[in-house]
Design a protein around this motif. Structure first.
Motif, PDB file in Angstrom:
ATOM      1  N   VAL A  65      44.593  40.108  31.331  1.00 27.43           N
ATOM      2  CA  VAL A  65      43.461  39.897  32.231  1.00 27.43           C
ATOM      3  C   VAL A  65      42.338  40.835  31.812  1.00 27.43           C
ATOM      4  O   VAL A  65      42.583  42.019  31.531  1.00 27.43           O
ATOM      5  CB  VAL A  65      43.862  40.175  33.696  1.00 27.43           C
ATOM      6  CG1 VAL A  65      42.648  40.085  34.611  1.00 27.43           C
ATOM      7  CG2 VAL A  65      44.940  39.198  34.142  1.00 27.43           C
ATOM      8  N   ASP A  67      39.316  42.774  33.134  1.00 22.35           N
ATOM      9  CA  ASP A  67      38.714  43.245  34.390  1.00 22.35           C
ATOM     10  C   ASP A  67      37.381  43.910  34.061  1.00 22.35           C
ATOM     11  O   ASP A  67      37.336  44.987  33.474  1.00 22.35           O
ATOM     12  CB  ASP A  67      39.652  44.236  35.079  1.00 22.35           C
ATOM     13  CG  ASP A  67      39.214  44.564  36.499  1.00 22.35           C
ATOM     14  OD1 ASP A  67      38.045  44.304  36.826  1.00 22.35           O
ATOM     15  OD2 ASP A  67      40.037  45.084  37.269  1.00 22.35           O
ATOM     16  N   ASP A 636      42.085  44.154  46.086  1.00 21.83           N
ATOM     17  CA  ASP A 636      42.464  44.269  44.674  1.00 21.83           C
ATOM     18  C   ASP A 636      43.943  44.627  44.605  1.00 21.83           C
ATOM     19  O   ASP A 636      44.366  45.535  43.894  1.00 21.83           O
ATOM     20  CB  ASP A 636      41.600  45.330  43.988  1.00 21.83           C
ATOM     21  CG  ASP A 636      41.690  45.270  42.462  1.00 21.83           C
ATOM     22  OD1 ASP A 636      42.128  44.233  41.936  1.00 21.83           O
ATOM     23  OD2 ASP A 636      41.329  46.266  41.814  1.00 21.83           O
ATOM     24  N   ASN A 639      46.133  44.844  41.119  1.00 14.40           N
ATOM     25  CA  ASN A 639      45.834  46.020  40.303  1.00 14.40           C
ATOM     26  C   ASN A 639      46.438  47.282  40.900  1.00 14.40           C
ATOM     27  O   ASN A 639      46.981  48.135  40.189  1.00 14.40           O
ATOM     28  CB  ASN A 639      44.310  46.192  40.171  1.00 14.40           C
ATOM     29  CG  ASN A 639      43.772  45.580  38.891  1.00 14.40           C
ATOM     30  OD1 ASN A 639      44.405  45.645  37.847  1.00 14.40           O
ATOM     31  ND2 ASN A 639      42.607  44.962  38.986  1.00 14.40           N
ATOM     32  N   ARG A 670      49.625  37.400  41.585  1.00 14.38           N
ATOM     33  CA  ARG A 670      48.481  36.977  40.774  1.00 14.38           C
ATOM     34  C   ARG A 670      47.845  35.711  41.364  1.00 14.38           C
ATOM     35  O   ARG A 670      46.640  35.502  41.268  1.00 14.38           O
ATOM     36  CB  ARG A 670      48.963  36.705  39.342  1.00 14.38           C
ATOM     37  CG  ARG A 670      47.889  36.208  38.386  1.00 14.38           C
ATOM     38  CD  ARG A 670      47.158  37.343  37.735  1.00 14.38           C
ATOM     39  NE  ARG A 670      46.494  36.916  36.520  1.00 14.38           N
ATOM     40  CZ  ARG A 670      45.320  36.285  36.451  1.00 14.38           C
ATOM     41  NH1 ARG A 670      44.666  35.993  37.551  1.00 14.38           N
ATOM     42  NH2 ARG A 670      44.798  35.964  35.284  1.00 14.38           N
ATOM     43  N   THR A 673      46.117  37.318  45.145  1.00 14.50           N
ATOM     44  CA  THR A 673      45.312  38.524  45.354  1.00 14.50           C
ATOM     45  C   THR A 673      43.823  38.165  45.298  1.00 14.50           C
ATOM     46  O   THR A 673      43.368  37.482  44.369  1.00 14.50           O
ATOM     47  CB  THR A 673      45.689  39.606  44.321  1.00 14.50           C
ATOM     48  OG1 THR A 673      45.050  40.836  44.661  1.00 14.50           O
ATOM     49  CG2 THR A 673      45.296  39.199  42.933  1.00 14.50           C
ATOM     50  N   TYR A 675      40.732  39.458  44.733  1.00 11.94           N
ATOM     51  CA  TYR A 675      39.811  39.777  43.646  1.00 11.94           C
ATOM     52  C   TYR A 675      40.090  38.916  42.422  1.00 11.94           C
ATOM     53  O   TYR A 675      39.166  38.416  41.773  1.00 11.94           O
ATOM     54  CB  TYR A 675      39.940  41.256  43.304  1.00 11.94           C
ATOM     55  CG  TYR A 675      39.157  41.707  42.095  1.00 11.94           C
ATOM     56  CD1 TYR A 675      37.766  41.698  42.096  1.00 11.94           C
ATOM     57  CD2 TYR A 675      39.815  42.157  40.947  1.00 11.94           C
ATOM     58  CE1 TYR A 675      37.047  42.124  40.984  1.00 11.94           C
ATOM     59  CE2 TYR A 675      39.115  42.590  39.834  1.00 11.94           C
ATOM     60  CZ  TYR A 675      37.732  42.560  39.855  1.00 11.94           C
ATOM     61  OH  TYR A 675      37.020  42.983  38.758  1.00 11.94           O
ATOM     62  N   GLU A 676      41.356  38.722  42.109  1.00 12.27           N
ATOM     63  CA  GLU A 676      41.732  37.958  40.923  1.00 12.27           C
ATOM     64  C   GLU A 676      41.424  36.471  41.069  1.00 12.27           C
ATOM     65  O   GLU A 676      41.359  35.748  40.074  1.00 12.27           O
ATOM     66  CB  GLU A 676      43.238  38.130  40.655  1.00 12.27           C
ATOM     67  CG  GLU A 676      43.704  39.566  40.608  1.00 12.27           C
ATOM     68  CD  GLU A 676      43.909  40.076  39.209  1.00 12.27           C
ATOM     69  OE1 GLU A 676      43.930  39.253  38.284  1.00 12.27           O
ATOM     70  OE2 GLU A 676      44.043  41.300  39.049  1.00 12.27           O
ATOM     71  N   ASN A 677      41.271  36.000  42.322  1.00  8.14           N
ATOM     72  CA  ASN A 677      41.151  34.561  42.549  1.00  8.14           C
ATOM     73  C   ASN A 677      39.780  34.127  43.049  1.00  8.14           C
ATOM     74  O   ASN A 677      39.633  32.997  43.522  1.00  8.14           O
ATOM     75  CB  ASN A 677      42.238  34.117  43.529  1.00  8.14           C
ATOM     76  CG  ASN A 677      43.611  34.114  42.884  1.00  8.14           C
ATOM     77  OD1 ASN A 677      43.962  33.199  42.154  1.00  8.14           O
ATOM     78  ND2 ASN A 677      44.383  35.156  43.129  1.00  8.14           N
ATOM     79  N   ARG A 708      32.244  40.665  42.184  1.00 11.19           N
ATOM     80  CA  ARG A 708      32.673  39.369  41.651  1.00 11.19           C
ATOM     81  C   ARG A 708      32.205  38.218  42.534  1.00 11.19           C
ATOM     82  O   ARG A 708      31.809  37.156  42.034  1.00 11.19           O
ATOM     83  CB  ARG A 708      34.195  39.359  41.496  1.00 11.19           C
ATOM     84  CG  ARG A 708      34.746  38.077  40.889  1.00 11.19           C
ATOM     85  CD  ARG A 708      36.147  38.252  40.360  1.00 11.19           C
ATOM     86  NE  ARG A 708      36.155  38.959  39.087  1.00 11.19           N
ATOM     87  CZ  ARG A 708      37.272  39.255  38.408  1.00 11.19           C
ATOM     88  NH1 ARG A 708      38.458  38.927  38.904  1.00 11.19           N
ATOM     89  NH2 ARG A 708      37.208  39.889  37.261  1.00 11.19           N
TER      90      ARG A 708
END
Length: 761
Positions: A65, A67, A636, A639, A670, A673, A675-677, A708
């Motif tokens: 990933v 970041d 987040d 992370n 993953r 979460t 922030y990741e999505n 983001r």
């Protein structure tokens, strides 16, 4: 706080400290700290500050990933501070039109609050203890006065403006807070003989407390000062020793120390827990017969005891820790013998006592246990409290708290479950629990009661007759009438058929769906859903400013919380965590389908782990809301939970799973979460609030998430970030500052739901 509560909280320590560390695992990289004057962030769409991108790879289980906003982790970097300040300015610009409304709401909170007030005195030893607040002052003064007649258990009458006879100010927090933007009181503990005060303070917000000692006979401070403690302090019976805790580098309370007052000797380490999965707590039983150390992870616990007459002795374990077994301990005296009451979730005859039961065992042999209160699925036993004449059982059923009392004076022999009589509640929705019972020998029991519509009340219960004596009702000025408001319970249906309880309150002028004059109303839906925490219907002065403007307030008791028992929690954690998010979405859809509101009139709110819920909901169903308020949001999550060098990541693995070592957990986290999505889709208006010195959920999480969102959202809705630059996880300190903060939030909510329209310029 009595020790049973200490133990219960230990079992669910919650999201905890995360301080800046160099880079995520497997990279060791971070953006360099620059001594140069930081540049002003560029302005992007709608004038929002644009965070620079610094690609930083993170690789786990074959998944790499990139970041680009991880550089925002370093609060010592002037460029990070400049970015946060630019976001604050952007937020102020986009909420400036609400300044008049904020002022109105602040005035309403202030006008409804009795600013000069006094709490009901609580008896301990030879004194009555109470707190005073004074108009114009941010904090309380902590006071006491001597007991006149040892046999008189009736507290002295509250006098808001006149000192009670012999009144002594133990600690005036306003004086302690002078010169500081932030102030928090940790320990406030008086020795059994009433001669010494141990207190600790935090003036930064990072929950590292400095412990001090005061001679209450002379008012002098001892030179003994202990920095970086965990916040609590427990006295030995002789008043010569104080036990306190320190934290490790990961902010985990891991060590108990004994300090000998005025001796000038080095403090003695009496207990250390090396396993990073466990928190350590220190306390004493209400009977004052035992000092106790509790060690707890999310799923396993162990308790150690020591006779208070032997404070330099060795603590002994009540029962060895067994993986997956939680227990708490209370001391009781029944029929002239000493027992331990043990609340536990062991497995018996192939049945896991997931909602807990209570065993009883003689103090001299805790392994000789007999079942005392049996296990009932769906009735979650939380605590058992022992007094000289009573036993009190606290539990939950049907998404509400319950309290039952057994009067030992009326029982011949050992009490049984049928001897516990439930304290009745007058409302359909309510909050209920023991409150302010410091003395083992109290002839009456105090409990607190309240609801969405009834201000908090403190009662004394005459157990033998059932008579309730009202000691104090939370004053609400301005002619408040509970009859102006209505509270109800509804049940939403989740996609898998699970029934989700919703607690609803509204002004009576807002018609319920299906009744005459009903129309969709502005609505705030609040959720949490983690750590088995239960959110009960309670009164709020500030909430009146929303209800009186026609808003409906809803608590969604989603899975992951504790409202419906341990099963409710277990089906909303680790690999079932997504139930928390879908329950909330299904609750919101239920409210729309029922006609309570529309997506254009609904705002969602949550904080901390509830902020994770808000971030997930924003990704799942952005079209359902016209605003999302996320306070100190844990957005987040992956992370943070991946990095064991961050504070308390290891202890969190029992709550969220271990994505560092388990690829299944990694993929699951993953996938949700926040922030990741974040994706390119039209997000609703979002307000994220965080604090620079928060050690539980770093400001980094909200800062990265907002960066983001501002980059990828395809709508023109403002995404706002507000960072308190001198506060911690609980936000600003001081009641007037807190009212200002509440006014800011409520004004934004009212505007987003359409309950308020700013006047045209």
């Amino acid at each position: 706080m009595d020790f049973a509560e200490v133990l219960r909280r230990l079992a669910r320590p919650g999201l905890t400290g995360r301080v800046p560390q160099p880079g995520p695992p497997e990279t060791g990289q971070r953006s360099p700290v620059s001594d140069a004057t930081p540049s002003t962030p560029a302005a992007g769409r709608n004038g929002a500050p644009v965070a620079k991108k610094v690609p930083l790879p993170r690789t786990h289980h074959g998944d790499t990933v990139i970041d680009e906003y991880e550089w925002l982790r370093d609060k010592d970097d002037p460029e990070v501070i400049a970015y946060l300040e630019a976001q604050n300015a952007y937020t102020e610009e986009h909420t400036a039109q609400l300044a008049g409304l904020r002022a109105d709401i602040f005035g309403e909170i202030k006008s409804r609050t009795k600013e000069t007030d006094m709490s009901v005195p609580s008896r301990r030893g030879g004194f009555w203890y109470y707190g005073r607040t004074t108009e114009g002052k941010q904090y309380a003064a902590h006071c006491r006065c001597p007991i006149g007649d040892a046999d008189d258990w009736t507290p002295p009458e509250v006098s808001e403006t006149t000192p009670l006879s012999g009144e002594q100010v133990l600690l005036d927090a306003n004086l302690e807070a002078q010169g500081h933007d932030f102030f928090s009181l940790g320990a406030l503990s008086v020795s059994d003989d009433g001669n010494w005060l141990a207190y600790s303070t935090d003036v930064v917000g990072d929950e590292r407390y400095t412990l001090r000692f005061k001679d209450l006979r002379t008012g002098e401070l001892l030179p003994d000062v202990i920095a970086d403690t965990a916040g609590g302090a427990v006295w030995s019976a002789d008043g010569a020793h104080v036990f306190y805790q320190t934290v490790d580098e990961a902010w985990r309370p891991d060590t108990v120390w004994r300090h000998d007052i005025g001796a000038g000797t080095d403090d003695v380490k009496v207990f250390h827990e090396p396993d990073e999965r466990y928190w350590v707590g220190m306390g004493s039983t209400r009977s004052d017969k035992y000092l106790m150390i509790a060690v707890g992870s999310k799923i396993t616990s162990e308790c150690y005891v020591l006779d208070t007459t032997d404070p330099t002795g060795e603590f002994r374990s009540v029962a060895p820790r067994v993986e997956g077994v939680e227990y708490t301990v209370e001391h009781a005296e029944i029929g002239g013998r000493d027992y331990f009451l043990i609340v536990h979730n062991e497995e018996r005859d192939g049945v896991k006592y997931e909602d807990f039961a209570v065993d009883i065992a003689p103090v001299d042999d805790p392994s000789d246990r007999t079942e005392f209160i049996g296990h009932r699925r769906g009735v979650r036993v939380e605590d058992v409290d022992a007094f000289r004449d009573y036993l009190v059982l606290s539990y939950r059923a049907d998404a509400l708290p319950r309290v039952s009392i057994a009067d030992l004076r009326r029982i011949d022999g050992m009490p049984v479950a049928e001897d516990f009589i439930e304290v009745a509640a007058a409302q359909e929705l309510f909050s209920l629990g023991l409150a302010g019972n410091r003395e083992w020998t109290t002839p009456r029991l105090r409990f607190g009661y309240g609801s969405f519509i009834e201000p908090s009340e403190l009662f004394e219960l005459e157990v033998t007759t059932g008579e309730r004596i009202l000691l104090k009702r939370q004053p609400v000025l301005g002619g408040y009438d509970p009859g102006d408001y209505v509270q109800t319970r509804e049940w939403a249906t989740a996609a898998d058929g699970t029934q989700i309880p919703l607690s609803i309150v509204r002004h009576r002028d807002v018609a319920a769906p299906g009744t005459e004059g009903a129309a969709p109303a502005p609505l705030l839906i609040y959720g949490y859903g983690s750590y088995e925490a239960s959110y009960d219907p309670g009164f709020s002065v500030s909430r009146l400013s929303m209800l009186d403007r026609g808003m409906v307030f809803v608590l969604a008791h989603v899975r992951g919380g504790g409202e419906m028992g341990r099963h409710w929690y277990e089906t909303g954690k680790t690999l079932t965590k997504k139930n928390t998010f879908t329950d909330f979405v299904d609750s919101a859809r239920h409210l729309v389908a029922r006609g309570w509101t529309t997506p254009g009139q609904m705002v969602a709110e949550g904080g901390s782990a509830g902020g994770l819920l808000m971030g997930a909901v924003a990704n799942l169903a952005p079209e359902l809301f016209n605003g999302i308020l996320a306070s100190v949001p844990f957005v987040d999550a992956l992370n943070s939970i991946l990095d064991p060098s961050l504070p308390l990541t290891v202890i969190e693995w029992d709550e969220w799973g271990d994505p560092l070592h388990d690829p299944v957990v990694y993929e699951y986290m993953r996938s949700y979460t926040p922030y990741e999505n974040v994706t390119a889709q039209p997000y609703p208006p979002i307000l994220a609030q965080t604090s620079l010195n928060d050690t539980r959920v770093l400001f980094t999480e909200a800062a990265k998430w907002v960066a983001r969102l501002q980059e990828l959202s395809t709508s023109d809705n403002p995404i706002l970030l507000k960072t308190e630059m001198s506060a911690g996880h609980g936000g600003v300190s001081g009641r007037y500052k807190q009212w200002e903060e509440a006014s800011f939030e409520i004004a934004w909510i009212l505007a987003q739901t359409g309950a308020y329209t700013a006047p045209a310029e």
